[in-house]
Design a protein around this motif. Structure first.
Motif, PDB file in Angstrom:
ATOM      1  N   PRO A  78       0.799  -1.230   0.000  1.00 22.61           N
ATOM      2  CA  PRO A  78       0.000   0.000   0.000  1.00 22.61           C
ATOM      3  C   PRO A  78       0.828   1.274   0.000  1.00 22.61           C
ATOM      4  N   SER A  79       2.111   1.191   0.343  1.00 20.73           N
ATOM      5  CA  SER A  79       2.940   2.386   0.425  1.00 20.73           C
ATOM      6  C   SER A  79       3.379   2.912  -0.932  1.00 20.73           C
ATOM      7  N   PHE A  80       3.390   2.053  -1.976  1.00 23.46           N
ATOM      8  CA  PHE A  80       3.847   2.539  -3.278  1.00 23.46           C
ATOM      9  C   PHE A  80       3.092   1.947  -4.456  1.00 23.46           C
ATOM     10  N   GLY A  81       2.492   0.785  -4.315  1.00 24.14           N
ATOM     11  CA  GLY A  81       1.816   0.140  -5.426  1.00 24.14           C
ATOM     12  C   GLY A  81       2.110  -1.340  -5.444  1.00 24.14           C
ATOM     13  N   ALA A  82       2.867  -1.801  -6.433  1.00 22.60           N
ATOM     14  CA  ALA A  82       3.207  -3.223  -6.529  1.00 22.60           C
ATOM     15  C   ALA A  82       4.494  -3.383  -7.324  1.00 22.60           C
ATOM     16  N   ALA A  83       5.169  -4.519  -7.117  1.00 24.17           N
ATOM     17  CA  ALA A  83       6.432  -4.761  -7.812  1.00 24.17           C
ATOM     18  C   ALA A  83       6.696  -6.244  -7.952  1.00 24.17           C
ATOM     19  N   LYS A  84       7.522  -6.586  -8.911  1.00 27.87           N
ATOM     20  CA  LYS A  84       8.010  -7.955  -9.061  1.00 27.87           C
ATOM     21  C   LYS A  84       9.416  -7.896  -9.622  1.00 27.87           C
ATOM     22  N   TYR A  85      10.200  -8.923  -9.358  1.00 31.66           N
ATOM     23  CA  TYR A  85      11.559  -9.006  -9.873  1.00 31.66           C
ATOM     24  C   TYR A  85      11.551  -9.362 -11.352  1.00 31.66           C
ATOM     25  N   TYR A  86      12.410  -8.690 -12.126  1.00 29.81           N
ATOM     26  CA  TYR A  86      12.622  -9.040 -13.522  1.00 29.81           C
ATOM     27  C   TYR A  86      13.910  -9.833 -13.676  1.00 29.81           C
ATOM     28  N   GLY A  87      14.977  -9.381 -13.023  1.00 29.29           N
ATOM     29  CA  GLY A  87      16.255 -10.078 -13.150  1.00 29.29           C
ATOM     30  C   GLY A  87      17.310  -9.498 -12.239  1.00 29.29           C
ATOM     31  N   PHE A  88      18.489 -10.136 -12.242  1.00 32.02           N
ATOM     32  CA  PHE A  88      19.593  -9.758 -11.365  1.00 32.02           C
ATOM     33  C   PHE A  88      20.895  -9.722 -12.165  1.00 32.02           C
ATOM     34  N   GLY A  89      21.803  -8.825 -11.758  1.00 35.38           N
ATOM     35  CA  GLY A  89      23.037  -8.627 -12.505  1.00 35.38           C
ATOM     36  C   GLY A  89      24.235  -9.349 -11.913  1.00 35.38           C
ATOM     37  N   ILE A 236      22.540  -9.858 -17.157  1.00 35.98           N
ATOM     38  CA  ILE A 236      21.269  -9.934 -16.444  1.00 35.98           C
ATOM     39  C   ILE A 236      20.652 -11.312 -16.631  1.00 35.98           C
ATOM     40  N   LEU A 237      20.389 -11.991 -15.515  1.00 33.70           N
ATOM     41  CA  LEU A 237      19.712 -13.287 -15.541  1.00 33.70           C
ATOM     42  C   LEU A 237      18.330 -13.136 -14.921  1.00 33.70           C
ATOM     43  N   ASP A 238      17.364 -13.878 -15.463  1.00 39.03           N
ATOM     44  CA  ASP A 238      16.042 -13.830 -14.862  1.00 39.03           C
ATOM     45  C   ASP A 238      16.063 -14.539 -13.508  1.00 39.03           C
ATOM     46  N   VAL A 239      14.957 -14.466 -12.789  1.00 36.84           N
ATOM     47  CA  VAL A 239      14.917 -14.974 -11.417  1.00 36.84           C
ATOM     48  C   VAL A 239      15.290 -16.449 -11.347  1.00 36.84           C
TER      49      VAL A 239
END
Length: 249
Positions: A78-89, A236-239
């Motif tokens: 509720p503080s900002f909206g929503a998010a999900k991981y796309y990838g990591f470096g 960049i690799l996906d999750v």
């Protein structure tokens, strides 16, 4: 540790902040569990549940997320909206390579910069935070979590928060001032700072495989350059691929 790390939005400052590898994996697992639960309810639920799911697809839930967005892995806050991981470096030079060895500080004259993680996150801002994310309904953001230290007694000026990011999809973007932490400026003697450098990409659906960061070199108190720029490229690799790499697979 040489582990991939995720990022989460901090409600207090709307900053993209680095966290450890295990929380990232735990979140990814939660996201998958949520997705499986939605699918399960649609496949085997009651007629009332199926009708609710259909309505969610059409109108969205009470928290603003549609069933489709939940299936994609978005998690609501509720503080900002929503998010999900796309990838990591990953980058061997800085020690983010999936192993358990120590991170490797980047030396630029007397400045020592440790990059703790690089992560890419998809964000759906709410009405209150949308302006901070460029007024966009959906954003793909790149975050670097850094710790910067002046190892000398001399005054040094260094601005890692003015870094430029270049993606393999052809985007060149500067760090977002509003979302980036206070990690740059004058380091008056042996001073340490840490925080996150955040970039908002123009294409929210860009299929990114690598990101290059260009750091300007530090300068002395007379503004003479002490060290040249530093360029670092992260694969960049996906999750799922990141989880396998960290597991040694």
């Amino acid at each position: 540790m040489k582990k991939v790390a995720g990022i989460a939005l901090l409600s207090c400052g709307l900053l993209l902040a680095g966290c450890g590898n295990e929380p990232a994996k735990e979140t990814a697992t939660k996201q998958e569990d949520t997705k499986n639960e939605v699918v399960k309810q649609k496949d085997t639920g009651t007629a009332e549940q199926e009708e609710t799911a259909i309505n969610e697809d059409a109108e969205g839930t009470a928290d603003g997320l549609t069933a489709k967005e939940r299936k994609e892995g978005f998690e609501y806050d509720p503080s900002f909206g929503a998010a999900k991981y796309y990838g990591f470096g990953y980058n061997d030079e800085v020690g983010i390579d999936g192993t358990k060895g120590p991170l490797k500080p980047v030396k630029m004259g007397p400045m020592s910069m440790t990059i703790k993680n690089v992560a890419i996150t998809d964000i759906i801002p709410n009405d209150e935070t949308r302006e901070a994310f460029g007024g966009n309904d959906r954003v793909r953001a790149v975050s670097i979590s850094v710790e910067v230290e002046n190892t000398s007694d001399e005054d040094v000026t260094f601005y890692p928060n003015k870094t430029i990011a270049v993606t393999d999809t052809g985007e060149q973007v500067e760090a977002n001032d509003e979302l980036t932490g206070d990690v740059g400026g004058d380091f008056l003697g042996k001073v340490k700072r840490e925080g996150d450098i955040v970039f908002l990409l123009k294409d929210p659906k860009a299929d990114i495989k690598s990101v290059k960061f260009i750091f300007d070199g530090p300068a002395d108190k007379d503004m003479y350059e002490i060290s040249g720029e530093k360029r670092l490229t992260f694969d960049i690799l996906d999750v799922e691929a990141a989880k396998k790499k960290d597991a040694g697979k």
